[in-house]
Write a protein that holds these residues in place. Structure first.
Motif, PDB file in Angstrom:
ATOM      1  N   GLN A  38      -4.982   2.196  -7.160  1.00 44.83           N
ATOM      2  CA  GLN A  38      -4.519   1.445  -8.324  1.00 44.83           C
ATOM      3  C   GLN A  38      -3.871   2.368  -9.358  1.00 44.83           C
ATOM      4  O   GLN A  38      -2.865   2.012  -9.986  1.00 44.83           O
ATOM      5  N   LYS A  66      -0.366   3.312  -8.070  1.00 41.78           N
ATOM      6  CA  LYS A  66       0.573   2.205  -8.256  1.00 41.78           C
ATOM      7  C   LYS A  66       0.968   2.066  -9.729  1.00 41.78           C
ATOM      8  O   LYS A  66       2.144   1.899 -10.068  1.00 41.78           O
ATOM      9  N   ASN A 114       5.066   0.501  -9.260  1.00 38.69           N
ATOM     10  CA  ASN A 114       4.567  -0.476 -10.219  1.00 38.69           C
ATOM     11  C   ASN A 114       5.447  -1.711 -10.284  1.00 38.69           C
ATOM     12  O   ASN A 114       5.059  -2.733 -10.849  1.00 38.69           O
ATOM     13  N   LYS A 130       6.754  -3.224  -7.521  1.00 33.63           N
ATOM     14  CA  LYS A 130       6.663  -4.081  -6.336  1.00 33.63           C
ATOM     15  C   LYS A 130       5.248  -4.100  -5.780  1.00 33.63           C
ATOM     16  O   LYS A 130       4.457  -3.177  -5.990  1.00 33.63           O
ATOM     17  N   ASN A 131       4.948  -5.149  -5.055  1.00 32.17           N
ATOM     18  CA  ASN A 131       3.639  -5.291  -4.414  1.00 32.17           C
ATOM     19  C   ASN A 131       3.717  -4.788  -2.976  1.00 32.17           C
ATOM     20  O   ASN A 131       4.792  -4.577  -2.417  1.00 32.17           O
ATOM     21  N   GLY A 132       2.548  -4.613  -2.397  1.00 34.75           N
ATOM     22  CA  GLY A 132       2.486  -4.241  -0.985  1.00 34.75           C
ATOM     23  C   GLY A 132       2.925  -2.808  -0.717  1.00 34.75           C
ATOM     24  O   GLY A 132       3.826  -2.566   0.080  1.00 34.75           O
ATOM     25  N   ASP A 173      -2.119  -4.283  -2.274  1.00 38.65           N
ATOM     26  CA  ASP A 173      -1.378  -5.543  -2.282  1.00 38.65           C
ATOM     27  C   ASP A 173      -0.694  -5.757  -3.631  1.00 38.65           C
ATOM     28  O   ASP A 173       0.503  -6.068  -3.701  1.00 38.65           O
ATOM     29  N   LYS A 174      -1.448  -5.569  -4.704  1.00 39.42           N
ATOM     30  CA  LYS A 174      -0.878  -5.766  -6.037  1.00 39.42           C
ATOM     31  C   LYS A 174      -1.694  -4.986  -7.057  1.00 39.42           C
ATOM     32  O   LYS A 174      -2.810  -4.541  -6.788  1.00 39.42           O
ATOM     33  N   ARG A 175      -1.121  -4.833  -8.211  1.00 40.67           N
ATOM     34  CA  ARG A 175      -1.817  -4.140  -9.303  1.00 40.67           C
ATOM     35  C   ARG A 175      -2.952  -5.025  -9.818  1.00 40.67           C
ATOM     36  O   ARG A 175      -2.776  -6.234 -10.036  1.00 40.67           O
TER      37      ARG A 175
END
Length: 204
Positions: A64, A67, A74, A76-78, A114-116
């Motif tokens: 985290q 990212k 930061n 984009k996801n994945g 996957d995501k922040r």
């Protein structure tokens, strides 16, 4: 400048740190500790621990942070974050500042983000401390401690071997004393006992 965070979701808390920029990250590559783990950010475990000892929750905290502190990541996801032991980092001539490769690709693991998760990032940011450490001096001091501990371990092993040797010698002496001919007595009679009453009296 180095940024230090505390992953306090484990006990004891684990220190996560990173350089302010790629130039300071190059210094972190040079002056790491044996128990350090690189995951774009760095994790400092307890002395004697290895990268296989890192709690999964700390790995996720690192991912985290990576990212959140990556301009591209930061947005984009994945994304995938890789981590490896500090001593597996390989810096070769001609590499750009902050760039590394690995000695052994089998000692590299990956974690998918996957995501922040703002709750995690905010928790870590509350522990952030900015410092200007002398990384070279810290490494020298650590090496002194390692050499001292190695001498103590060597002394302890020698002392253990000495004690075992003395115990073995004592045990061998006790066994030899048990079979000393001068200490032995026989039940053999020089003359036959003709009278059964005499034999019974001897027995009693």
């Amino acid at each position: 400048m180095v940024l230090y965070y505390s992953s306090n979701i484990v006990d004891p808390p684990v220190t996560i740190y990173m350089g302010k920029d790629k130039f300071e990250n190059d210094d972190l590559i040079t002056y790491g500790f044996p128990e350090d783990i690189c995951a774009h950010v760095y994790v400092r475990l307890q002395p004697g621990q290895t990268w296989l000892d890192i709690p999964q929750a700390v790995v996720e905290d690192c991912a985290q942070l990576v990212k959140a502190n990556s301009i591209e990541g930061n947005k984009k996801n994945g994304i995938t974050v890789i981590y490896t032991p500090w001593d597996n980092l390989k810096k070769t001539p001609g590499m750009e500042t902050g760039q590394v490769t690995f000695h052994n690709n089998k000692k590299v693991k990956r974690v998918f983000v996957d995501k922040r998760i703002n709750e995690v990032v905010n928790r870590l940011n509350k522990t952030k401390v900015e410092k200007f450490p002398d990384l070279r001096l810290e490494r020298i001091q650590r090496e002194k401690i390692d050499r001292k501990n190695a001498r103590l371990d060597e002394f302890a092993e020698k002392e253990k071997a000495r004690i075992l040797s003395e115990e073995k010698k004592r045990a061998e002496k006790e066994i030899n004393d048990m079979f000393d001919p001068s200490q032995m007595k026989s039940n053999w009679r020089e003359t036959e006992v003709e009278d059964i009453n005499e034999a019974e009296e001897d027995f009693m």
